[in-house]
Design a protein around this motif. Structure first.
Motif, short mmCIF file in Angstrom:
data_model
loop_
_atom_site.label_atom_id
_atom_site.label_comp_id
_atom_site.label_asym_id
_atom_site.label_seq_id
_atom_site.Cartn_x
_atom_site.Cartn_y
_atom_site.Cartn_z
N ILE A 173 -8.86 -19.08 26.72
CA ILE A 173 -9.82 -18.42 25.78
C ILE A 173 -11.11 -18.52 26.13
O ILE A 173 -11.93 -17.97 26.28
N LYS A 182 -15.13 -15.44 20.56
CA LYS A 182 -13.73 -15.36 20.32
C LYS A 182 -13.19 -14.54 19.60
O LYS A 182 -12.27 -13.70 19.68
N THR A 183 -14.13 -14.14 18.72
CA THR A 183 -13.77 -12.81 17.79
C THR A 183 -13.76 -11.41 18.55
O THR A 183 -12.77 -10.61 18.55
N ILE A 212 -10.51 -11.45 20.54
CA ILE A 212 -9.12 -11.21 19.86
C ILE A 212 -9.32 -9.65 19.56
O ILE A 212 -8.19 -9.10 19.58
N HIS A 213 -10.33 -9.18 19.16
CA HIS A 213 -10.47 -7.77 18.82
C HIS A 213 -9.96 -6.80 20.06
O HIS A 213 -9.23 -6.05 19.74
N LEU A 266 -6.23 -7.16 20.60
CA LEU A 266 -5.49 -6.70 19.88
C LEU A 266 -5.49 -4.79 19.77
O LEU A 266 -4.55 -4.19 19.64
#
Length: 76
Positions: free
Chosen positions: A46, A63-64, A67-68, A71
């Protein structure tokens, strides 16, 4: 008797700067904070990906965002 002027039956001197604004219910989606544990290998991947995105010019990628994006691609 003085004449009242303004919003919400307030005199001009009693108005707030925010009296003219109305809340926009559709401005942002509702968010929730979650915590989870990942292995050191995944965390290293990551962080390497985030560095690569920063070097390529997307300096605000986080990182957000990763992840978004992951997903969304997995769930949709």
């Amino acid at each position: 008797m003085s004449k009242r002027i303004g919003i919400n039956d307030k005199r001009e001197s009693q108005k707030s700067y925010l009296d003219d604004f109305t809340p926009n219910a559709t401005s942002k989606p509702e968010v929730a904070r979650m915590s989870f544990v990942v292995s050191k290998d995944i965390l290293d991947k990551i962080e390497a990906y985030i560095r690569k995105k920063g070097i390529s010019g997307d300096i605000y990628y986080s990182k957000t965002n990763l992840i978004h994006d992951a997903l969304k691609s997995f769930l949709y």
